[in-house]
Design a protein around this motif. Structure first.
Motif, PDB file in Angstrom:
ATOM      1  N   VAL A  80       0.849  -1.201   0.000  1.00  0.00           N
ATOM      2  CA  VAL A  80       0.000   0.000   0.000  1.00  0.00           C
ATOM      3  C   VAL A  80       0.886   1.252   0.000  1.00  0.00           C
ATOM      4  CG1 VAL A  80      -1.899  -1.157   1.195  1.00  0.00           C
ATOM      5  CG2 VAL A  80      -0.172   0.048   2.534  1.00  0.00           C
ATOM      6  N   GLU A  81       0.298   2.384  -0.442  1.00  0.00           N
ATOM      7  CA  GLU A  81       1.049   3.632  -0.555  1.00  0.00           C
ATOM      8  C   GLU A  81       1.655   4.014   0.797  1.00  0.00           C
ATOM      9  OE1 GLU A  81      -2.102   3.230  -1.298  1.00  0.00           O
ATOM     10  OE2 GLU A  81      -2.670   4.263  -3.154  1.00  0.00           O
ATOM     11  N   LYS A  82       2.772   4.696   0.710  1.00  0.00           N
ATOM     12  CA  LYS A  82       3.449   5.155   1.921  1.00  0.00           C
ATOM     13  C   LYS A  82       2.495   5.971   2.785  1.00  0.00           C
ATOM     14  CE  LYS A  82       8.005   6.649   3.303  1.00  0.00           C
ATOM     15  NZ  LYS A  82       8.177   5.379   4.018  1.00  0.00           N
ATOM     16  N   GLY A  83       2.512   5.722   4.058  1.00  0.00           N
ATOM     17  CA  GLY A  83       1.657   6.470   4.991  1.00  0.00           C
ATOM     18  C   GLY A  83       0.329   5.792   5.254  1.00  0.00           C
ATOM     19  N   ASN A  84      -0.013   4.805   4.415  1.00  0.00           N
ATOM     20  CA  ASN A  84      -1.298   4.132   4.627  1.00  0.00           C
ATOM     21  C   ASN A  84      -1.210   2.956   5.583  1.00  0.00           C
ATOM     22  OD1 ASN A  84      -2.405   5.958   2.977  1.00  0.00           O
ATOM     23  ND2 ASN A  84      -3.102   4.544   1.402  1.00  0.00           N
ATOM     24  N   LEU A  85       0.008   2.684   6.067  1.00  0.00           N
ATOM     25  CA  LEU A  85       0.218   1.533   6.953  1.00  0.00           C
ATOM     26  C   LEU A  85       1.603   1.733   7.546  1.00  0.00           C
ATOM     27  CD1 LEU A  85      -0.831  -1.830   6.737  1.00  0.00           C
ATOM     28  CD2 LEU A  85       1.475  -1.865   5.954  1.00  0.00           C
ATOM     29  N   ASP A  86       1.818   1.207   8.743  1.00  0.00           N
ATOM     30  CA  ASP A  86       3.141   1.375   9.334  1.00  0.00           C
ATOM     31  C   ASP A  86       4.029   0.163   9.018  1.00  0.00           C
ATOM     32  OD1 ASP A  86       5.277   2.282  10.742  1.00  0.00           O
ATOM     33  OD2 ASP A  86       4.393   2.034  12.727  1.00  0.00           O
ATOM     34  N   LYS A  87       4.833   0.282   8.025  1.00  0.00           N
ATOM     35  CA  LYS A  87       5.865  -0.693   7.607  1.00  0.00           C
ATOM     36  C   LYS A  87       5.334  -2.063   7.167  1.00  0.00           C
ATOM     37  CE  LYS A  87       8.804   0.566  11.245  1.00  0.00           C
ATOM     38  NZ  LYS A  87       8.152   1.768  11.670  1.00  0.00           N
ATOM     39  N   LEU A  88       4.840  -2.869   8.096  1.00  0.00           N
ATOM     40  CA  LEU A  88       4.487  -4.234   7.706  1.00  0.00           C
ATOM     41  C   LEU A  88       3.491  -4.848   8.680  1.00  0.00           C
ATOM     42  CD1 LEU A  88       5.061  -6.919   6.118  1.00  0.00           C
ATOM     43  CD2 LEU A  88       6.930  -7.310   7.712  1.00  0.00           C
ATOM     44  N   PHE A  89       2.414  -5.394   8.166  1.00  0.00           N
ATOM     45  CA  PHE A  89       1.482  -6.197   8.958  1.00  0.00           C
ATOM     46  C   PHE A  89       1.477  -7.611   8.387  1.00  0.00           C
ATOM     47  CE2 PHE A  89      -1.538  -2.396  10.113  1.00  0.00           C
ATOM     48  CZ  PHE A  89      -0.519  -1.830  10.869  1.00  0.00           C
ATOM     49  N   ILE A  90       1.329  -8.596   9.246  1.00  0.00           N
ATOM     50  CA  ILE A  90       1.307  -9.984   8.785  1.00  0.00           C
ATOM     51  C   ILE A  90       0.052 -10.673   9.307  1.00  0.00           C
ATOM     52  CG2 ILE A  90       2.474 -12.244   8.891  1.00  0.00           C
ATOM     53  CD1 ILE A  90       5.100 -10.821   9.263  1.00  0.00           C
ATOM     54  N   ASN A  91      -0.591 -11.422   8.439  1.00  0.00           N
ATOM     55  CA  ASN A  91      -1.661 -12.309   8.911  1.00  0.00           C
ATOM     56  C   ASN A  91      -1.241 -13.746   8.652  1.00  0.00           C
ATOM     57  OD1 ASN A  91      -4.106 -14.135   7.936  1.00  0.00           O
ATOM     58  ND2 ASN A  91      -4.825 -12.766   9.554  1.00  0.00           N
ATOM     59  N   THR A  92      -1.427 -14.587   9.643  1.00  0.00           N
ATOM     60  CA  THR A  92      -1.154 -16.009   9.451  1.00  0.00           C
ATOM     61  C   THR A  92      -2.389 -16.797   9.869  1.00  0.00           C
ATOM     62  OG1 THR A  92      -0.141 -16.020  11.635  1.00  0.00           O
ATOM     63  CG2 THR A  92       1.354 -15.995   9.765  1.00  0.00           C
ATOM     64  N   ALA A  93      -2.613 -17.908   9.168  1.00  0.00           N
ATOM     65  CA  ALA A  93      -3.625 -18.855   9.605  1.00  0.00           C
ATOM     66  C   ALA A  93      -2.928 -20.186   9.727  1.00  0.00           C
ATOM     67  CB  ALA A  93      -4.770 -18.920   8.614  1.00  0.00           C
ATOM     68  N   GLY A  94      -3.439 -21.075  10.562  1.00  0.00           N
ATOM     69  CA  GLY A  94      -2.758 -22.351  10.757  1.00  0.00           C
ATOM     70  C   GLY A  94      -3.728 -23.509  10.833  1.00  0.00           C
ATOM     71  N   LEU A  95      -3.281 -24.643  10.329  1.00  0.00           N
ATOM     72  CA  LEU A  95      -4.044 -25.889  10.428  1.00  0.00           C
ATOM     73  C   LEU A  95      -3.250 -26.878  11.266  1.00  0.00           C
ATOM     74  CD1 LEU A  95      -5.248 -26.655   6.785  1.00  0.00           C
ATOM     75  CD2 LEU A  95      -6.685 -26.097   8.754  1.00  0.00           C
ATOM     76  N   GLY A  96      -3.938 -27.576  12.142  1.00  0.00           N
ATOM     77  CA  GLY A  96      -3.270 -28.603  12.932  1.00  0.00           C
ATOM     78  C   GLY A  96      -4.189 -29.792  13.153  1.00  0.00           C
ATOM     79  N   LEU A  97      -3.592 -30.879  13.576  1.00  0.00           N
ATOM     80  CA  LEU A  97      -4.373 -32.096  13.841  1.00  0.00           C
ATOM     81  C   LEU A  97      -4.350 -32.384  15.324  1.00  0.00           C
ATOM     82  CD1 LEU A  97      -3.664 -34.991  11.341  1.00  0.00           C
ATOM     83  CD2 LEU A  97      -5.804 -33.787  11.771  1.00  0.00           C
ATOM     84  N   ARG A  98      -5.487 -32.786  15.840  1.00  0.00           N
ATOM     85  CA  ARG A  98      -5.542 -33.109  17.255  1.00  0.00           C
ATOM     86  C   ARG A  98      -6.124 -34.498  17.450  1.00  0.00           C
ATOM     87  NH1 ARG A  98      -8.990 -29.778  21.723  1.00  0.00           N
ATOM     88  NH2 ARG A  98     -10.783 -30.905  20.896  1.00  0.00           N
ATOM     89  N   LYS A  99      -5.382 -35.317  18.169  1.00  0.00           N
ATOM     90  CA  LYS A  99      -5.940 -36.628  18.526  1.00  0.00           C
ATOM     91  C   LYS A  99      -6.974 -36.428  19.621  1.00  0.00           C
ATOM     92  CE  LYS A  99      -1.721 -39.144  17.541  1.00  0.00           C
ATOM     93  NZ  LYS A  99      -0.568 -39.696  18.242  1.00  0.00           N
ATOM     94  N   LYS A 100      -7.855 -37.377  19.764  1.00  0.00           N
ATOM     95  CA  LYS A 100      -8.990 -37.199  20.674  1.00  0.00           C
ATOM     96  C   LYS A 100      -8.528 -36.810  22.085  1.00  0.00           C
ATOM     97  CE  LYS A 100     -13.173 -39.439  22.361  1.00  0.00           C
ATOM     98  NZ  LYS A 100     -14.010 -38.269  22.184  1.00  0.00           N
ATOM     99  N   ILE A 101      -9.047 -35.731  22.549  1.00  0.00           N
ATOM    100  CA  ILE A 101      -8.728 -35.262  23.901  1.00  0.00           C
ATOM    101  C   ILE A 101      -9.824 -34.294  24.315  1.00  0.00           C
ATOM    102  CG2 ILE A 101      -7.287 -33.375  23.011  1.00  0.00           C
ATOM    103  CD1 ILE A 101      -5.538 -33.658  25.451  1.00  0.00           C
ATOM    104  N   ASN A 102     -10.227 -34.335  25.555  1.00  0.00           N
ATOM    105  CA  ASN A 102     -11.283 -33.427  25.987  1.00  0.00           C
ATOM    106  C   ASN A 102     -10.687 -32.308  26.846  1.00  0.00           C
ATOM    107  OD1 ASN A 102     -13.672 -32.215  26.620  1.00  0.00           O
ATOM    108  ND2 ASN A 102     -14.281 -33.732  28.163  1.00  0.00           N
TER     109      ASN A 102
END
Lengths: 347, 359
Positions: free
Chosen positions: A139-161
């Motif tokens: 984005v144009e200079k001034g519209n954001l401060d340097k850098l933003f990051i979004n992450t999403a993650g997938l994981g597996l879980r064995k049965k546990i309550n």
């Protein structure tokens, strides 16, 4: 074709879909994050990833806007990968795949982006997690401060309550080490308060520590671990309140048992902060049944990130929904959620 | 060192001796310091005291004691395009019509600083702007204002002088006789500057013991113990508990700087009204740094307590925050009705944060 070099800066064209963007993806992300799924560069990462019987798929997302980008103990990249890993880890999942979307302010040095990418790649490699898909916008200079990051993650879980509903009076509360370091490290790095402190962020991935106690549960047929959460924004105080809130049990913690490093305590005295309310990025609160607490504690202490683990308190019958702290002089006070301003942009 | 002053065993021992000394009789001790209230609440210290011993807070938070008129002045200057610098706590204090936060949303220039020195740096940076600093605080902070004024403050820098003096406020409470106080826990940091002398006459004249006390739980317990001991022995002395920081004569250098820059004046306190000789204002030769005179504005009298708010009674030590019908309902830290709920040192805000309302 000229290669991207150290003095170069990110321009709008790097997010424009043309040659520059493709070069950035190839030279930086494909190179650093290298894995067969990402290499396909298709519109979606296609992963062979079907939960087996009794397993669940866990899915999380988070955005990172920390200022400054680099701080003692980490940077925005490490924070983004660790944060997503930890959100999966505390529900008992093994993180497997991560997505990474960058929104970059025009003018960011290429070298800065490279360092951050390398830092993300290192954690992913060490933790055996693959960064399989991503996106880049400028984005144009001034519209954001340097850098933003979004992450999403997938994981597996064995049965546990793991559920708040299983918590009962007499359960113990364990934390894996000293609190308040991340928030103060960021503050010191900003230089806003004219204070300098030798405090590093505790930013770290917690999968190994948590898998260790979950596996213990399976092998020893313990049913002790009830619930886990990472005390990030709002600190330990917010997490304990989230656990007790709306429930018919209370939480009692002992001030003298809560690990706080000397430097953190001194900085808090000086700035008028309370370490209970300061963010952590490598801590987990574990609620465990009273009879299994010592076994779990011992196992946690065998992990490099759990050496300082402590039982800090227990679940009580009353007052329901509230968190109370026995102070060092044996008075008691209520620990509420943070009132008023939080420190902005710490993660 | 912290560990000694927070030691559980020492605290228990002191609590035991306090209980014995108070002997079931009712006593009311007052502290006049926001930090004392914070430590008392944070450490749960009231749990250690017998039921018959009350420790109540008086006018100890500089933000809470600043009357609306001074906030209105800052707002007026901000709306005129000048840059107001202030400590964070002042931002949300409701003035007569608005607050500095609201003015900032409307485009007024208001900046939070952490020290008066930051305001000076800003004045040097922004030469085309008039910088007006809200100089607030008791004897503890007045010397740093004095030093800044003496060190050739830039010509575009001025202050709204809200410095106030603690001993005259204590005396005013005693004169009014409204609140029956058996002794004072005096604020340690004020006495690091003024020493113990300014309290001596008051202690004798009004027959009340005064103990200058530090800020750790053990300091406060020991201060309470010393007060009860004096009451039992029928003495009315000024004693120093906080000996590691306070000398009887105070900090002579700091006093000298204050005397060079300020003159003592009558001052209006939120909730307490006008108290003779309880304020500081810049001497005539520094009037170019006095915002009121520089911009030829007058601080108008204002009504400081809104209907439904009992900040005045809280500041006089007549009531505890849960006595207020608005406490925790109409008045919360997110949406404060009165000043005592705004500042982190305010009695209501401290109660809201740390104390179980049923207690």
């Amino acid at each position: 074709m000229k290669k991207n070099s150290g003095s170069q800066r990110i321009s709008l064209a790097h997010g424009g879909g043309g040659k520059l963007m493709h070069r950035l993806i190839k030279e930086l992300f494909q190179e650093k994050f290298a894995n067969e799924i990402l290499n396909e560069l298709s519109d979606s990462a296609v992963v062979e990833f079907l939960p087996k019987n009794n397993s669940s798929l866990c899915f999380t997302t988070d955005s990172y806007v920390v200022n400054p980008l680099f701080f003692p103990g980490g940077d925005i990249g490490k924070l983004a990968i660790c944060g997503t890993i930890n959100d999966l880890a505390v529900v008992g999942a093994k993180p497997r795949y991560i997505s990474c979307a960058l929104i970059i302010e025009e003018g960011l040095e290429y070298e800065v982006l490279k360092r951050i990418t390398e830092s993300m790649a290192k954690i992913a490699r060490d933790e055996d997690v693959k960064i399989v898909t991503g996106d880049t916008k400028v984005v144009e200079k001034g519209n954001l401060d340097k850098l933003f990051i979004n992450t999403a993650g997938l994981g597996l879980r064995k049965k546990i309550n793991l559920s708040k509903e299983t918590i009962i009076p007499g359960d113990k509360i364990i934390v894996n080490g000293s609190i308040g370091e991340h928030g103060l490290a960021i503050l010191a790095a900003r230089g806003e308060f004219n204070f300098q402190a030798k405090i590093s962020s505790d930013c770290a991935p917690l999968t190994n520590l948590i898998q260790r106690i979950i596996n213990l549960r399976r092998s020893a047929a313990l049913c002790g671990i009830k619930f886990m959460r990472d005390p990030t924004r709002g600190g330990l105080a917010a997490t304990l309140n989230e656990i007790a809130g709306g429930m018919n049990f209370g939480i009692l913690i002992n001030e003298k048992d809560i690990p706080v490093k000397k430097e953190v305590r001194a900085a808090c005295e000086l700035l008028g902060f309370d370490p209970l309310y300061i963010a952590n990025e490598g801590k987990v609160v574990v609620i465990v049944s009273g009879k299994d607490a010592e076994v779990v504690l011992k196992a946690m202490r065998q992990d490099p990130l759990g050496k300082e683990s402590r039982i800090i308190g227990e679940v009580t019958k009353a007052p329901g929904g509230k968190v109370i702290m026995k102070t060092k002089i044996r008075g008691s006070r209520i620990i509420d959620m943070l009132v008023g301003d939080q420190l902005p942009r710490i993660c | 060192m912290f560990d000694f002053f927070r030691d559980e065993k020492i605290a228990q021992k002191l609590a035991e001796r306090i209980k014995r000394l108070s002997d079931g009789k009712h006593f009311k001790l007052m502290h006049v310091c926001g930090t004392h209230e914070q430590v008392i609440a944070q450490s749960g210290l009231r749990d250690l005291l017998p039921q018959n011993l009350e420790v109540i807070s008086g006018p100890g938070c500089p933000v809470c004691c600043t009357p609306n008129s001074e906030i209105d002045l800052a707002i007026e200057l901000a709306l005129k395009g000048h840059l107001i610098t202030t400590f964070g706590d002042m931002l949300r204090v409701p003035g007569s019509k608005s607050s500095l936060t609201k003015v900032r949303v409307l485009g007024g220039k208001v900046k939070v600083v952490y020290s008066i020195q930051d305001a000076i740096e800003l004045s040097k940076e922004k030469k085309d702007l008039e910088i007006v600093h809200c100089a607030i605080g008791f004897e503890t902070t007045a010397p740093s204002t004095a030093v800044v004024i003496l060190n050739d403050a830039p010509s575009n820098f001025s202050i709204i002088c809200s410095h106030r003096l603690i001993p005259p406020a204590m005396e005013a409470l005693l004169i009014s006789g409204e609140c029956k106080i058996d002794g004072f826990i005096a604020p340690g940091h004020v006495s690091t500057i003024i020493g113990s002398e300014p309290y001596r006459k008051m202690a004798k004249e009004y027959n009340r013991p005064i103990v200058i006390t530090g800020f750790e739980p053990i300091d406060i317990l020991y201060g309470i113990f010393l007060l009860l001991k004096q009451i039992k022995e029928k003495r009315n002395n000024v004693e120093i508990e906080y000996t590691r920081a306070v000398k009887p004569e105070g900090n002579l250098m700091a006093i000298k700087k204050m005397e060079e820059v300020f003159e003592i004046c009558d001052s209006n306190w939120r909730g307490l009204g006008n108290i003779p000789k309880s304020g500081l204002r810049l001497k005539k030769k520094f009037e170019n740094h006095d915002a009121e005179r520089k911009f030829n504005l007058r601080i108008e009298k204002s009504s400081d307590i809104l209907p439904g708010c009992i900040c005045d009674k809280i500041l006089k030590g007549l009531n505890y925050p849960p006595d207020c019908p608005s406490f925790g309902t109409r008045c919360t830290p997110e949406d404060p009705l009165g000043a005592c709920m705004v500042s982190s040192e305010g009695t209501c805000s401290t109660y809201f944060k740390y104390a179980d309302e049923k207690k």
